[in-house]
Design an enzyme around this catalytic site. Structure first.
Site, PDB file in Angstrom:
ATOM      1  N   LEU A 130       2.071 -15.781 -13.546  1.00  0.00           N
ATOM      2  CA  LEU A 130       0.771 -16.422 -13.348  1.00  0.00           C
ATOM      3  C   LEU A 130      -0.323 -15.364 -13.257  1.00  0.00           C
ATOM      4  O   LEU A 130      -1.446 -15.571 -13.718  1.00  0.00           O
ATOM      5  CB  LEU A 130       0.801 -17.251 -12.058  1.00  0.00           C
ATOM      6  CG  LEU A 130      -0.467 -18.007 -11.674  1.00  0.00           C
ATOM      7  CD1 LEU A 130      -0.749 -19.119 -12.684  1.00  0.00           C
ATOM      8  CD2 LEU A 130      -0.328 -18.599 -10.271  1.00  0.00           C
ATOM      9  N   ALA A 133      -0.733  -7.633 -11.233  1.00  0.00           N
ATOM     10  CA  ALA A 133      -1.604  -6.569 -10.729  1.00  0.00           C
ATOM     11  C   ALA A 133      -0.798  -5.283 -10.594  1.00  0.00           C
ATOM     12  O   ALA A 133       0.387  -5.248 -10.931  1.00  0.00           O
ATOM     13  CB  ALA A 133      -2.211  -6.980  -9.393  1.00  0.00           C
ATOM     14  N   SER A 134      -1.441  -4.236 -10.105  1.00  0.00           N
ATOM     15  CA  SER A 134      -0.792  -2.928 -10.073  1.00  0.00           C
ATOM     16  C   SER A 134       0.338  -2.854  -9.060  1.00  0.00           C
ATOM     17  O   SER A 134       1.292  -2.108  -9.242  1.00  0.00           O
ATOM     18  CB  SER A 134      -1.828  -1.845  -9.753  1.00  0.00           C
ATOM     19  OG  SER A 134      -2.467  -2.148  -8.530  1.00  0.00           O
ATOM     20  N   ILE A 135       0.260  -3.637  -7.990  1.00  0.00           N
ATOM     21  CA  ILE A 135       1.267  -3.584  -6.933  1.00  0.00           C
ATOM     22  C   ILE A 135       2.325  -4.661  -7.105  1.00  0.00           C
ATOM     23  O   ILE A 135       3.510  -4.433  -6.880  1.00  0.00           O
ATOM     24  CB  ILE A 135       0.605  -3.729  -5.547  1.00  0.00           C
ATOM     25  CG1 ILE A 135      -0.362  -2.569  -5.296  1.00  0.00           C
ATOM     26  CG2 ILE A 135       1.650  -3.795  -4.441  1.00  0.00           C
ATOM     27  CD1 ILE A 135       0.299  -1.226  -5.197  1.00  0.00           C
ATOM     28  N   ALA A 136       1.917  -5.853  -7.481  1.00  0.00           N
ATOM     29  CA  ALA A 136       2.842  -6.993  -7.504  1.00  0.00           C
ATOM     30  C   ALA A 136       2.544  -7.913  -8.678  1.00  0.00           C
ATOM     31  O   ALA A 136       1.512  -7.799  -9.349  1.00  0.00           O
ATOM     32  CB  ALA A 136       2.752  -7.761  -6.189  1.00  0.00           C
ATOM     33  N   GLN A 137       3.479  -8.831  -8.910  1.00  0.00           N
ATOM     34  CA  GLN A 137       3.365  -9.827  -9.981  1.00  0.00           C
ATOM     35  C   GLN A 137       3.730 -11.193  -9.405  1.00  0.00           C
ATOM     36  O   GLN A 137       4.595 -11.295  -8.530  1.00  0.00           O
ATOM     37  CB  GLN A 137       4.304  -9.448 -11.125  1.00  0.00           C
ATOM     38  CG  GLN A 137       4.173 -10.305 -12.367  1.00  0.00           C
ATOM     39  CD  GLN A 137       4.765  -9.619 -13.583  1.00  0.00           C
ATOM     40  OE1 GLN A 137       4.213  -8.644 -14.082  1.00  0.00           O
ATOM     41  NE2 GLN A 137       5.903 -10.126 -14.051  1.00  0.00           N
ATOM     42  N   VAL A 138       3.060 -12.242  -9.895  1.00  0.00           N
ATOM     43  CA  VAL A 138       3.200 -13.575  -9.311  1.00  0.00           C
ATOM     44  C   VAL A 138       3.784 -14.548 -10.331  1.00  0.00           C
ATOM     45  O   VAL A 138       3.327 -14.605 -11.480  1.00  0.00           O
ATOM     46  CB  VAL A 138       1.830 -14.087  -8.809  1.00  0.00           C
ATOM     47  CG1 VAL A 138       1.949 -15.514  -8.291  1.00  0.00           C
ATOM     48  CG2 VAL A 138       1.289 -13.172  -7.715  1.00  0.00           C
ATOM     49  N   LYS A 153       5.675 -13.841  -5.136  1.00  0.00           N
ATOM     50  CA  LYS A 153       4.971 -12.580  -5.382  1.00  0.00           C
ATOM     51  C   LYS A 153       5.955 -11.441  -5.162  1.00  0.00           C
ATOM     52  O   LYS A 153       6.452 -11.246  -4.051  1.00  0.00           O
ATOM     53  CB  LYS A 153       3.772 -12.465  -4.432  1.00  0.00           C
ATOM     54  CG  LYS A 153       2.911 -11.239  -4.620  1.00  0.00           C
ATOM     55  CD  LYS A 153       1.715 -11.303  -3.665  1.00  0.00           C
ATOM     56  CE  LYS A 153       0.815 -10.089  -3.809  1.00  0.00           C
ATOM     57  NZ  LYS A 153      -0.340 -10.157  -2.875  1.00  0.00           N
ATOM     58  N   ASP A 288     -10.306  -7.963   2.350  1.00  0.00           N
ATOM     59  CA  ASP A 288     -10.199  -7.787   0.891  1.00  0.00           C
ATOM     60  C   ASP A 288     -10.747  -9.035   0.201  1.00  0.00           C
ATOM     61  O   ASP A 288     -10.093  -9.622  -0.656  1.00  0.00           O
ATOM     62  CB  ASP A 288      -8.740  -7.538   0.512  1.00  0.00           C
ATOM     63  CG  ASP A 288      -8.606  -6.904  -0.872  1.00  0.00           C
ATOM     64  OD1 ASP A 288      -9.610  -6.374  -1.388  1.00  0.00           O
ATOM     65  OD2 ASP A 288      -7.506  -6.947  -1.440  1.00  0.00           O
TER      66      ASP A 288
END
Length: 545
Positions: A130, A133-138, A153, A288
């Site tokens: 969905l 990003a640089s740290i995680a994926q959803v 996530k 954030d």
């Protein structure tokens, strides 16, 4: 000692920096001649983007260096006390969007965290992410036990070694900057990197994000203004977060909000109230709040509700920080610059020997022109920014908790005025601040303090007679012990005095006997010496008592 892998990465960083001409950031100074000569003599790399502005070149270089540097640039975009607008504005454009990694690989890592096949707990798992990003994926799915829609996530595989290697190099660079440029020490480059490292490592811990989200959700339970999705901690771990899937309009999509009939004025005012409630009521705020993490519910557009995601970064303020912040803002908007200067000294933010008159004059010179504008045009965030810039000239060290707060305030203020340009932040915030201050230092504060202590005293009141009796009894015993110690002390003093008397008499008799003996008197000296020894023995005995 630098390792081969670190050297290779360092070479890559220098190569990218020079290719984008970032050595232009170095001031004209004898201490910076060597780095500038290195570009010409060692690397033979020219600036390949001379047509672009310095801020744009910095943004492109950070994007090329990867996720660690992208996030560092995003954090630096909020430090407008360090960077001029043309640099900070470009850094704010950095997008934390990267190519997704393979969905099958994401599924494998999720199953490692879950301890079994994903189908055991979830249906309709979508291998197409969905968001990435640089740290995680959803990824999306539904819970098998109740059919609720959720998102999973997952931390990117092998991201930790990359982060650790780049952070280590950042530390090296920060130490070099602090050593070469003494004036940079006030900016505390090493502590800036340390704060960034903490923030980044916190984001790698999904259970920390879950805990932060649960806290924020509890703080706004049953609230009509802010909704935080539910966390499913039974399925979550350090590398995996499972949470309720939400549907809403991204806050930056103004056209969609208007098309949905959203009350933009109320939405913007709610943003301010939510922020100040988090800061002053809860001492716990979402730090954030960029547009990618904030949505607006489709439901009830006339009384719109904010939706907050990604609570990986949160801020906290202690009681003293909150009070000084509130008093500073109130003093500012009453143009009481003397009070602002005194508050900075009292809080320890600037040295105690700061000249208050000079500090007040500096604040007045910078801030008085701001207040010539209508209040609705004054930016809270920029007021704080001007204050921090002025205070830095008086050796104010960077306060990380206040920088995080200022960043969040700028986000909230920017969002609010993007939604409703006529937003008057002062009218919205002033009643909140004054009410909070009255509850902290006014009569209501005394009542609240008594109320908070009432359960304790209600519990202890029945024990009061017994406690009083014990106290009196212990006092009596203590007095007896003190009397005994005093008697012993006086007896010791008497014994020591008597001993000194005996020693003195004994010494006198011995000396006399020696004199008489030297004059050839034989009988008397012997008797005198014997008496002297006797008195010495009496003195020794008195000392032993």
């Amino acid at each position: 000692m630098i390792t081969p892998s670190e050297f290779k990465r360092l070479y890559k960083i220098i190569e990218v920096q020079l290719r984008y001409g970032l050595d232009d950031f170095l001031p004209e100074d004898p201490r910076t001649k060597m780095p500038k000569m290195a570009r010409k003599s060692l690397f033979w790399i020219k600036n390949q983007h001379p047509d672009k502005s310095l801020g744009e070149r910095l943004r492109l270089a950070l994007q090329e260096l990867g996720p660690v540097w992208i996030k560092f640039g995003q954090m630096m975009s909020t430090r407008r006390d360090l960077f001029p607008p043309h640099i900070a504005d470009q850094l704010a454009l950095l997008q934390d969007q990267v190519e997704p990694f393979d969905g099958n690989l994401a599924k494998e890592h999720m199953e490692l965290s879950l301890g079994g096949p994903i189908e055991t707990w979830f249906d309709d798992f979508d291998e197409t992410p969905l968001a990435s990003a640089s740290i995680a994926q959803v990824h999306t799915a539904t819970l098998k036990e109740n059919g609720r829609e959720v998102v999973l996530k997952v931390i990117r595989p092998d991201i930790l070694p990359v982060i650790q290697a780049d952070i280590k190099l950042m530390y090296r660079m920060a130490h070099i900057v602090a050593r070469l440029l003494p004036e940079a020490r006030l900016l505390r480059p090493v502590e800036v990197v340390r704060e960034y490292e903490k923030t980044l490592l916190d984001e790698l811990n999904m259970m920390r994000e879950a805990a932060n989200s649960i806290q924020l959700r509890r703080n706004f339970e049953d609230s009509d203004t802010l909704y935080v999705p539910e966390m499913f901690t039974d399925y979550s771990s350090t590398n995996l977060l499972v949470m309720e899937r939400i549907y809403g309009i991204q806050v930056s999509d103004i056209d969609a909000l208007i098309a949905n009939g959203t009350n933009m004025k109320l939405l913007s005012e709610n943003a301010v109230n939510i922020f100040f409630t988090q800061v002053f009521r809860d001492s716990f705020f979402h730090a954030d709040m960029h547009p990618g993490n904030i949505f607006v519910s489709y439901e009830n557009p006339e009384t719109p509700q904010w939706i907050a995601l990604d609570c990986g970064i949160v801020g906290t303020l202690n009681r003293d920080d909150k009070r000084y912040l509130a008093e500073n803002l109130l003093a500012f908007f009453h143009r009481d610059y003397r009070k602002v200067a005194e508050l900075h000294v009292d809080s320890g933010w600037v040295p105690q020997d700061t000249n208050i008159d000079e500090f007040e004059f500096a604040i007045r010179t910078v801030c008085e022109p701001i207040f010539e504008k209508p209040l609705c045009d004054i930016s809270f965030g920029h007021v704080l920014l001007n204050l921090f810039n002025t205070a830095r000239r008086f050796d104010m060290e960077v306060q990380p908790q206040l920088m995080l707060l200022q960043k969040t305030l700028l986000y909230v203020e920017g969002l609010g005025r993007q939604l409703y340009p006529q937003l008057d932040l002062w009218i919205t915030a002033k009643p909140f601040l004054e009410d909070w201050m009255s509850r902290q230092v006014g009569p209501q504060a005394i009542v609240e303090a008594v109320k908070s202590k009432a359960p304790f005293w209600a519990e202890k009141l029945p024990e009061l007679p017994e406690l009083l009796y014990d106290s009196l009894r212990q006092g009596k015993v203590m007095n007896q012990r003190i009397d005994k110690l005093y008697d012993n002390f006086m007896e010791s003093r008497r014994s020591q005095g008597l001993a000194r008397f005996y020693f003195g008499i004994g010494a006198t008799l011995v000396v006399c006997s020696a004199i008489l003996f030297s004059n050839h008197v034989e009988t008397i000296p012997v008797a005198s010496a014997a008496m002297g020894v006797t008195f010495w023995l009496l003195g020794w005995r008195a000392c032993r008592k």
